[in-house]
Write a protein that holds these residues in place. Structure first.
Motif, PDB file in Angstrom:
ATOM      1  N   ASN A  47     -23.105  17.872 -17.020  1.00  0.00           N
ATOM      2  CA  ASN A  47     -23.347  19.319 -16.967  1.00  0.00           C
ATOM      3  C   ASN A  47     -24.766  19.639 -16.487  1.00  0.00           C
ATOM      4  N   LYS A  48     -25.726  18.765 -16.787  1.00  0.00           N
ATOM      5  CA  LYS A  48     -27.081  18.969 -16.276  1.00  0.00           C
ATOM      6  C   LYS A  48     -27.132  18.724 -14.772  1.00  0.00           C
ATOM      7  N   ARG A  49     -26.402  17.742 -14.303  1.00  0.00           N
ATOM      8  CA  ARG A  49     -26.414  17.396 -12.874  1.00  0.00           C
ATOM      9  C   ARG A  49     -25.592  18.376 -12.046  1.00  0.00           C
ATOM     10  N   PHE A  50     -24.466  18.836 -12.601  1.00  0.00           N
ATOM     11  CA  PHE A  50     -23.565  19.753 -11.900  1.00  0.00           C
ATOM     12  C   PHE A  50     -23.349  21.011 -12.749  1.00  0.00           C
ATOM     13  N   PRO A  51     -24.348  21.891 -12.844  1.00  0.00           N
ATOM     14  CA  PRO A  51     -24.200  23.059 -13.716  1.00  0.00           C
ATOM     15  C   PRO A  51     -23.121  24.032 -13.245  1.00  0.00           C
ATOM     16  N   GLU A  52     -22.839  24.053 -11.945  1.00  0.00           N
ATOM     17  CA  GLU A  52     -21.827  24.973 -11.438  1.00  0.00           C
ATOM     18  C   GLU A  52     -20.407  24.443 -11.650  1.00  0.00           C
ATOM     19  N   LYS A  53     -20.276  23.155 -11.848  1.00  0.00           N
ATOM     20  CA  LYS A  53     -18.964  22.538 -12.071  1.00  0.00           C
ATOM     21  C   LYS A  53     -18.904  22.124 -13.529  1.00  0.00           C
ATOM     22  N   ARG A  54     -17.919  22.552 -14.208  1.00  0.00           N
ATOM     23  CA  ARG A  54     -17.877  22.271 -15.636  1.00  0.00           C
ATOM     24  C   ARG A  54     -16.757  21.310 -16.010  1.00  0.00           C
ATOM     25  N   TYR A  55     -15.925  21.706 -16.902  1.00  0.00           N
ATOM     26  CA  TYR A  55     -15.018  20.812 -17.602  1.00  0.00           C
ATOM     27  C   TYR A  55     -13.946  20.190 -16.709  1.00  0.00           C
ATOM     28  N   LEU A  56     -13.286  20.973 -15.888  1.00  0.00           N
ATOM     29  CA  LEU A  56     -12.148  20.449 -15.120  1.00  0.00           C
ATOM     30  C   LEU A  56     -12.545  19.364 -14.118  1.00  0.00           C
ATOM     31  N   VAL A  97     -12.585  -0.341  -0.836  1.00  0.00           N
ATOM     32  CA  VAL A  97     -13.259   0.554  -1.764  1.00  0.00           C
ATOM     33  C   VAL A  97     -12.620   1.928  -1.670  1.00  0.00           C
ATOM     34  N   ILE A  98     -12.335   2.500  -2.824  1.00  0.00           N
ATOM     35  CA  ILE A  98     -11.736   3.827  -2.883  1.00  0.00           C
ATOM     36  C   ILE A  98     -12.824   4.869  -2.676  1.00  0.00           C
ATOM     37  N   GLN A  99     -12.507   5.925  -1.956  1.00  0.00           N
ATOM     38  CA  GLN A  99     -13.442   7.031  -1.769  1.00  0.00           C
ATOM     39  C   GLN A  99     -13.377   7.936  -2.998  1.00  0.00           C
ATOM     40  N   PHE A 100     -14.511   8.071  -3.676  1.00  0.00           N
ATOM     41  CA  PHE A 100     -14.588   8.904  -4.868  1.00  0.00           C
ATOM     42  C   PHE A 100     -15.373  10.167  -4.582  1.00  0.00           C
ATOM     43  N   SER A 101     -15.181  11.153  -5.434  1.00  0.00           N
ATOM     44  CA  SER A 101     -15.959  12.382  -5.350  1.00  0.00           C
ATOM     45  C   SER A 101     -17.382  12.115  -5.821  1.00  0.00           C
ATOM     46  N   GLU A 102     -18.264  13.042  -5.527  1.00  0.00           N
ATOM     47  CA  GLU A 102     -19.654  12.916  -5.957  1.00  0.00           C
ATOM     48  C   GLU A 102     -19.748  12.869  -7.485  1.00  0.00           C
ATOM     49  N   GLU A 103     -18.881  13.617  -8.158  1.00  0.00           N
ATOM     50  CA  GLU A 103     -18.880  13.650  -9.617  1.00  0.00           C
ATOM     51  C   GLU A 103     -18.481  12.291 -10.202  1.00  0.00           C
ATOM     52  N   ALA A 104     -17.447  11.684  -9.624  1.00  0.00           N
ATOM     53  CA  ALA A 104     -16.989  10.380 -10.112  1.00  0.00           C
ATOM     54  C   ALA A 104     -18.050   9.312  -9.874  1.00  0.00           C
ATOM     55  N   LEU A 105     -18.707   9.368  -8.737  1.00  0.00           N
ATOM     56  CA  LEU A 105     -19.771   8.398  -8.450  1.00  0.00           C
ATOM     57  C   LEU A 105     -20.958   8.585  -9.384  1.00  0.00           C
ATOM     58  N   PHE A 106     -21.263   9.829  -9.738  1.00  0.00           N
ATOM     59  CA  PHE A 106     -22.337  10.092 -10.692  1.00  0.00           C
ATOM     60  C   PHE A 106     -22.010   9.448 -12.049  1.00  0.00           C
ATOM     61  N   ILE A 107     -20.780   9.629 -12.517  1.00  0.00           N
ATOM     62  CA  ILE A 107     -20.354   9.057 -13.797  1.00  0.00           C
ATOM     63  C   ILE A 107     -20.411   7.535 -13.737  1.00  0.00           C
ATOM     64  N   TYR A 120     -15.035  17.370 -14.338  1.00  0.00           N
ATOM     65  CA  TYR A 120     -15.426  16.218 -15.161  1.00  0.00           C
ATOM     66  C   TYR A 120     -14.185  15.433 -15.574  1.00  0.00           C
ATOM     67  N   LYS A 121     -13.181  16.135 -16.066  1.00  0.00           N
ATOM     68  CA  LYS A 121     -11.947  15.464 -16.491  1.00  0.00           C
ATOM     69  C   LYS A 121     -11.251  14.786 -15.314  1.00  0.00           C
ATOM     70  N   ASP A 122     -11.255  15.439 -14.158  1.00  0.00           N
ATOM     71  CA  ASP A 122     -10.633  14.850 -12.966  1.00  0.00           C
ATOM     72  C   ASP A 122     -11.360  13.580 -12.542  1.00  0.00           C
ATOM     73  N   ALA A 123     -12.689  13.603 -12.591  1.00  0.00           N
ATOM     74  CA  ALA A 123     -13.477  12.425 -12.208  1.00  0.00           C
ATOM     75  C   ALA A 123     -13.199  11.258 -13.152  1.00  0.00           C
ATOM     76  N   ILE A 124     -13.163  11.528 -14.453  1.00  0.00           N
ATOM     77  CA  ILE A 124     -12.851  10.486 -15.443  1.00  0.00           C
ATOM     78  C   ILE A 124     -11.449   9.937 -15.200  1.00  0.00           C
ATOM     79  N   LYS A 125     -10.504  10.828 -14.954  1.00  0.00           N
ATOM     80  CA  LYS A 125      -9.111  10.413 -14.721  1.00  0.00           C
ATOM     81  C   LYS A 125      -9.005   9.525 -13.481  1.00  0.00           C
ATOM     82  N   ASN A 126      -9.692   9.904 -12.404  1.00  0.00           N
ATOM     83  CA  ASN A 126      -9.649   9.102 -11.171  1.00  0.00           C
ATOM     84  C   ASN A 126     -10.254   7.719 -11.383  1.00  0.00           C
ATOM     85  N   LEU A 127     -11.376   7.648 -12.106  1.00  0.00           N
ATOM     86  CA  LEU A 127     -12.000   6.349 -12.371  1.00  0.00           C
ATOM     87  C   LEU A 127     -11.121   5.476 -13.263  1.00  0.00           C
ATOM     88  N   LYS A 128     -10.467   6.080 -14.250  1.00  0.00           N
ATOM     89  CA  LYS A 128      -9.554   5.317 -15.124  1.00  0.00           C
ATOM     90  C   LYS A 128      -8.345   4.817 -14.347  1.00  0.00           C
TER      91      LYS A 128
END
Length: 96
Positions: free
Chosen positions: A38-47, A2-12, A49-57
């Motif tokens: 954005n509701k779950r991570f208001p302090e972390k925005r666009y970048l 199992v790959i270790q993902f960030s909290e953002e990637a696991l949320f997605i 999110y894009k990194d998490a999507i990219k890692n999962l893909k």
């Protein structure tokens, strides 16, 4: 393995799993996913999110459906369940 993902990637991944987006015909809209993120991570925005999507893909867990608005679905359900379980997320046995 199992790959270790960030909290953002696991949320997605967890949102897609809970909403049962497991088929190319039932993708989850990227704008709705971004709003939930954005509701779950208001302090972390666009970048992050894009990194998490990219890692999962790149890991092969999700796939993008190219439409007017991109949609996502889980393309590797067994891997997604293992990843969610190994990181402490509650999931069933994969029964739909």
């Amino acid at each position: 393995m199992v790959i270790q993902f960030s909290e953002e990637a696991l949320f997605i991944l967890n949102v897609l799993y809970k909403r049962r987006n497991l088929s190319p015909h039932r993708g989850f809209h990227s704008e709705k996913l971004r709003d939930l993120y954005n509701k779950r991570f208001p302090e972390k925005r666009y970048l992050p999110y894009k990194d998490a999507i990219k890692n999962l893909k790149n890991a092969g867990y999700i796939t993008v459906i190219k439409k007017a608005e991109d949609k996502f679905y889980i393309s590797n359900i067994n891997g997604a369940i293992k990843a969610l379980r190994s990181h402490g997320y509650i999931s069933d046995d994969g029964l739909l």
